[in-house]
Write a protein that holds these residues in place. Structure first.
Motif, PDB file in Angstrom:
ATOM      1  N   GLU A 157       2.254  12.298 -21.604  1.00 58.48           N
ATOM      2  CA  GLU A 157       2.008  11.457 -20.940  1.00 58.48           C
ATOM      3  C   GLU A 157       2.517  11.995 -19.242  1.00 58.48           C
ATOM      4  OE1 GLU A 157       4.852   7.989 -22.736  1.00 58.48           O
ATOM      5  OE2 GLU A 157       5.725  10.128 -22.524  1.00 58.48           O
ATOM      6  N   ILE A 158       2.721  13.170 -19.554  1.00 59.88           N
ATOM      7  CA  ILE A 158       3.045  13.911 -18.407  1.00 59.88           C
ATOM      8  C   ILE A 158       2.017  14.067 -17.401  1.00 59.88           C
ATOM      9  CG2 ILE A 158       4.200  15.788 -17.469  1.00 59.88           C
ATOM     10  CD1 ILE A 158       6.527  15.461 -19.355  1.00 59.88           C
ATOM     11  N   GLU A 159       1.256  14.669 -18.880  1.00 60.19           N
ATOM     12  CA  GLU A 159       0.193  15.085 -18.131  1.00 60.19           C
ATOM     13  C   GLU A 159      -1.238  13.932 -17.109  1.00 60.19           C
ATOM     14  OE1 GLU A 159      -4.008  17.201 -20.270  1.00 60.19           O
ATOM     15  OE2 GLU A 159      -2.345  18.485 -19.631  1.00 60.19           O
ATOM     16  N   LYS A 160      -0.926  13.419 -17.731  1.00 55.25           N
ATOM     17  CA  LYS A 160      -1.670  11.810 -17.144  1.00 55.25           C
ATOM     18  C   LYS A 160      -1.024  11.272 -16.139  1.00 55.25           C
ATOM     19  CE  LYS A 160      -3.726  10.090 -21.522  1.00 55.25           C
ATOM     20  NZ  LYS A 160      -3.704   8.788 -22.628  1.00 55.25           N
ATOM     21  N   ALA A 161       0.565  11.538 -16.349  1.00 52.96           N
ATOM     22  CA  ALA A 161       0.872  11.072 -15.001  1.00 52.96           C
ATOM     23  C   ALA A 161       1.169  12.349 -14.009  1.00 52.96           C
ATOM     24  CB  ALA A 161       2.344  10.645 -15.275  1.00 52.96           C
ATOM     25  N   LEU A 183      20.857  17.423 -16.294  1.00 53.48           N
ATOM     26  CA  LEU A 183      21.813  17.211 -14.918  1.00 53.48           C
ATOM     27  C   LEU A 183      21.586  15.883 -13.849  1.00 53.48           C
ATOM     28  CD1 LEU A 183      20.301  20.247 -13.623  1.00 53.48           C
ATOM     29  CD2 LEU A 183      22.934  19.969 -14.653  1.00 53.48           C
ATOM     30  N   THR A 184      21.284  14.085 -14.641  1.00 55.06           N
ATOM     31  CA  THR A 184      21.524  13.408 -13.964  1.00 55.06           C
ATOM     32  C   THR A 184      21.888  12.485 -14.821  1.00 55.06           C
ATOM     33  OG1 THR A 184      19.130  12.408 -15.193  1.00 55.06           O
ATOM     34  CG2 THR A 184      19.411  14.341 -12.923  1.00 55.06           C
ATOM     35  N   THR A 185      22.613  11.266 -14.826  1.00 50.67           N
ATOM     36  CA  THR A 185      23.474  10.649 -15.158  1.00 50.67           C
ATOM     37  C   THR A 185      22.392   9.156 -16.269  1.00 50.67           C
ATOM     38  OG1 THR A 185      23.402   8.560 -13.365  1.00 50.67           O
ATOM     39  CG2 THR A 185      24.829  10.409 -13.640  1.00 50.67           C
ATOM     40  N   ALA A 186      22.305   9.087 -17.519  1.00 53.39           N
ATOM     41  CA  ALA A 186      21.494   8.757 -17.860  1.00 53.39           C
ATOM     42  C   ALA A 186      21.253   7.093 -18.134  1.00 53.39           C
ATOM     43  CB  ALA A 186      22.253   8.385 -19.494  1.00 53.39           C
ATOM     44  N   ASP A 187      21.947   6.527 -16.562  1.00 56.68           N
ATOM     45  CA  ASP A 187      21.243   5.512 -16.103  1.00 56.68           C
ATOM     46  C   ASP A 187      20.204   5.889 -14.817  1.00 56.68           C
ATOM     47  OD1 ASP A 187      23.520   6.092 -14.291  1.00 56.68           O
ATOM     48  OD2 ASP A 187      24.223   4.551 -14.095  1.00 56.68           O
ATOM     49  N   SER A 188      19.549   6.711 -14.757  1.00 61.41           N
ATOM     50  CA  SER A 188      18.634   7.325 -13.396  1.00 61.41           C
ATOM     51  C   SER A 188      17.869   7.939 -14.830  1.00 61.41           C
ATOM     52  CB  SER A 188      19.146   8.251 -12.734  1.00 61.41           C
ATOM     53  OG  SER A 188      20.850   7.924 -12.213  1.00 61.41           O
ATOM     54  N   PHE A 189      16.780   7.959 -13.834  1.00 59.22           N
ATOM     55  CA  PHE A 189      15.375   8.152 -14.045  1.00 59.22           C
ATOM     56  C   PHE A 189      14.890   7.491 -15.546  1.00 59.22           C
ATOM     57  CE2 PHE A 189      16.424  11.203 -10.770  1.00 59.22           C
ATOM     58  CZ  PHE A 189      15.168  11.036 -10.430  1.00 59.22           C
ATOM     59  N   ARG A 190      15.149   6.218 -16.046  1.00 59.59           N
ATOM     60  CA  ARG A 190      15.050   6.293 -17.641  1.00 59.59           C
ATOM     61  C   ARG A 190      13.855   6.312 -18.002  1.00 59.59           C
ATOM     62  NH1 ARG A 190      19.236   0.832 -16.882  1.00 59.59           N
ATOM     63  NH2 ARG A 190      17.548   0.531 -14.872  1.00 59.59           N
ATOM     64  N   GLU A 191      13.348   5.464 -17.315  1.00 59.76           N
ATOM     65  CA  GLU A 191      11.525   5.200 -17.535  1.00 59.76           C
ATOM     66  C   GLU A 191      10.956   6.806 -18.013  1.00 59.76           C
ATOM     67  OE1 GLU A 191       9.098   2.501 -16.016  1.00 59.76           O
ATOM     68  OE2 GLU A 191      10.642   1.326 -15.405  1.00 59.76           O
ATOM     69  N   ILE A 192      11.198   7.803 -17.346  1.00 63.00           N
ATOM     70  CA  ILE A 192      10.326   9.406 -18.057  1.00 63.00           C
ATOM     71  C   ILE A 192      11.391   9.964 -18.996  1.00 63.00           C
ATOM     72  CG2 ILE A 192       8.652   9.251 -15.543  1.00 63.00           C
ATOM     73  CD1 ILE A 192      11.096  10.954 -14.345  1.00 63.00           C
ATOM     74  N   LYS A 237       2.468   0.447 -15.935  1.00 59.83           N
ATOM     75  CA  LYS A 237       2.288   2.325 -15.367  1.00 59.83           C
ATOM     76  C   LYS A 237       3.506   2.143 -14.511  1.00 59.83           C
ATOM     77  CE  LYS A 237      -1.524   3.610 -15.760  1.00 59.83           C
ATOM     78  NZ  LYS A 237      -2.520   2.535 -16.436  1.00 59.83           N
ATOM     79  N   SER A 238       3.059   1.708 -13.079  1.00 58.40           N
ATOM     80  CA  SER A 238       4.622   1.875 -11.809  1.00 58.40           C
ATOM     81  C   SER A 238       5.169   2.137 -11.847  1.00 58.40           C
ATOM     82  CB  SER A 238       3.595   0.533 -11.104  1.00 58.40           C
ATOM     83  OG  SER A 238       4.682  -0.433 -11.527  1.00 58.40           O
ATOM     84  N   GLY A 239       6.252   2.189 -12.563  1.00 56.31           N
ATOM     85  CA  GLY A 239       7.266   2.532 -12.735  1.00 56.31           C
ATOM     86  C   GLY A 239       7.588   3.717 -13.607  1.00 56.31           C
ATOM     87  N   PHE A 240       7.629   4.042 -14.579  1.00 54.88           N
ATOM     88  CA  PHE A 240       7.202   5.356 -15.299  1.00 54.88           C
ATOM     89  C   PHE A 240       6.546   6.470 -14.070  1.00 54.88           C
ATOM     90  CE2 PHE A 240       5.150   8.945 -17.046  1.00 54.88           C
ATOM     91  CZ  PHE A 240       5.997   8.975 -18.321  1.00 54.88           C
ATOM     92  N   LEU A 241       5.557   5.589 -13.184  1.00 52.66           N
ATOM     93  CA  LEU A 241       4.170   7.454 -12.504  1.00 52.66           C
ATOM     94  C   LEU A 241       5.314   7.471 -11.153  1.00 52.66           C
ATOM     95  CD1 LEU A 241       1.468   5.481 -12.890  1.00 52.66           C
ATOM     96  CD2 LEU A 241       1.722   8.207 -13.742  1.00 52.66           C
ATOM     97  N   PHE A 242       6.550   5.782 -10.618  1.00 50.89           N
ATOM     98  CA  PHE A 242       6.932   6.240  -9.731  1.00 50.89           C
ATOM     99  C   PHE A 242       8.516   7.271  -9.568  1.00 50.89           C
ATOM    100  CE2 PHE A 242      11.596   4.710  -7.821  1.00 50.89           C
ATOM    101  CZ  PHE A 242      10.958   3.956  -6.255  1.00 50.89           C
TER     102      PHE A 242
END
Length: 388
Positions: free
Chosen positions: A193-197, A177-186, A255-260
């Motif tokens: 990775e999700i649990e740590k985030a 439900l989002t385009t491929a160029d959105s939320f690319r890092e996660i 890690k900031s981009g992923f966490l953002f």
């Protein structure tokens, strides 16, 4: 076997306490004596220091003192073991009563130490039935019967429940439900990775609740307790958390981009989908978290930082600028506390919510067309969400 017997015994006691302790002013020596007798009969319970603290609290009430879980809460604030027991109540997590939990405390990145808070990020290992539902994701100080949150009181976040929801639902929303160029890092993040985030998220979330802004919690908890203003508060703190990760990126070791993206995906995407319940006639009842998603979507659209492409959300190039602008708008309203009466500030905050939602003067049954569409699409993909 011992653990199974303990859980079975405590669940049986728990069933007797549901609703019985919801009003501390009605709790007398008789109720406390009966609960003490039940707890004393549980084999091995006295091995746990927290259970002994609870029994001490109950005995004081039997002796004539007003009912209080003072010692129990003090133990929660400085646990010496991985096992806790108390009597809880929460309007958003029913039914709760006498509850027991065994947990693992997760480590926090030393970089978070500069953002002081009182979060206990835990993985639930076993618990009584009241703590098992998916929506019961945190234990706050005020959830102890008769207690109010005080600065510094520990807040227990059940990290594995947050992580499971992201893994099972938010990742499917991102994928479909989002385009491929959105939320690319996660996109496609692993459970680990999700649990740590999630630890970063809840830590910065509470930091922003308590340490940032003109109306911090718990000092202004009562002001923000309505569904509309709680939704606004959740939006404020998560945008603030996400921007910390950008502005202090050097502290977070790449890690900031992923966490953002992780924080914003939860706030923008998931809550608007699964934070809603429906009655038998199909009438919606959005939670304050769902309202925060609705506001977020509408405000990003206002700033032309979000668009829909074939029904999918696309984040646009001015997205970060829009985040800063939205947060600035909220802060301007909250700063009115310095020159306006509290009730006037409340009305101005509500006005901001209603304008953001394009609603009149109620949010109890608010519907948002795009999140309804997202919910319907997920149903076709066999993704479990609440439906009318």
């Amino acid at each position: 076997m011992k653990s199974t017997t303990l859980l079975s015994s405590l669940n049986a006691i728990r069933a007797k306490t549901i609703g019985l302790f919801d009003r501390p002013d009605t709790i007398g020596p008789t109720e406390c004596r009966e609960l003490i007798d039940c707890l004393d009969a549980v084999p091995g319970l006295r091995e746990f220091e927290c259970a002994n603290r609870l029994l001490d609290d109950l005995r004081r009430s039997v002796g004539g003192e007003p009912f209080s879980l003072r010692e129990t809460r003090e133990y929660f604030n400085a646990p010496a073991s991985d096992t806790l027991v108390s009597i809880f109540s929460a309007p958003y997590a029913k039914p709760l009563g006498l509850e027991y939990l065994k947990f693992d405390l997760l480590p926090a990145d030393p970089a978070l130490s500069r953002y002081a808070t009182n979060v206990m990020p835990i993985v639930l290992q076993e618990a009584t039935d009241g703590l098992l539902p998916a929506h019961t994701v945190a234990l706050f100080p005020e959830n102890h019967i008769g207690m109010l949150q005080q600065p510094g009181d520990k807040i227990y976040y059940l990290i594995n429940k947050f992580a499971a929801r992201h893994y099972k639902l938010t990742q499917r929303i991102i994928e479909h439900l989002t385009t491929a160029d959105s939320f690319r890092e996660i996109r496609g993040a692993s459970y680990e990775e999700i649990e740590k985030a999630t630890v970063y998220w809840v830590w910065l979330h509470e930091y922003n609740h308590q340490r940032v802004g003109d109306l911090p919690i718990p000092a202004f908890l009562k002001l923000k307790s309505s569904r509309a203003l709680a939704g606004l508060e959740e939006l404020r703190v998560d945008i603030g958390s996400a921007l910390i990760l950008l502005d202090d990126a050097a502290s977070f070791d790449g890690k900031s981009g992923f966490l953002f993206e992780f924080i914003l995906a939860e706030r923008l995407l998931r809550y608007g989908v699964d934070g809603v319940t429906f009655d038998a006639s199909g009438r919606s009842s959005p939670s304050y978290d769902a309202l925060s998603s609705y506001m977020f979507f509408n405000l990003l659209s206002k700033y032309r930082a979000l668009e829909l492409v074939n029904g999918r959300i696309r984040l646009l190039g001015n997205f970060i600028c829009a985040l800063r602008a939205i947060l600035a708008e909220i802060r301007v309203v909250e700063a009115r506390i310095h020159d306006a009466p509290l009730e006037q500030v409340r009305e101005e905050m509500l006005d901001f919510v209603f304008r953001s939602l394009k609603a009149a003067d109620t949010v109890n049954h608010y519907r948002h067309a795009h999140y309804d569409d997202m919910r319907a699409r997920l149903l076709l993909l066999d993704v479990e969400v609440e439906m009318p």
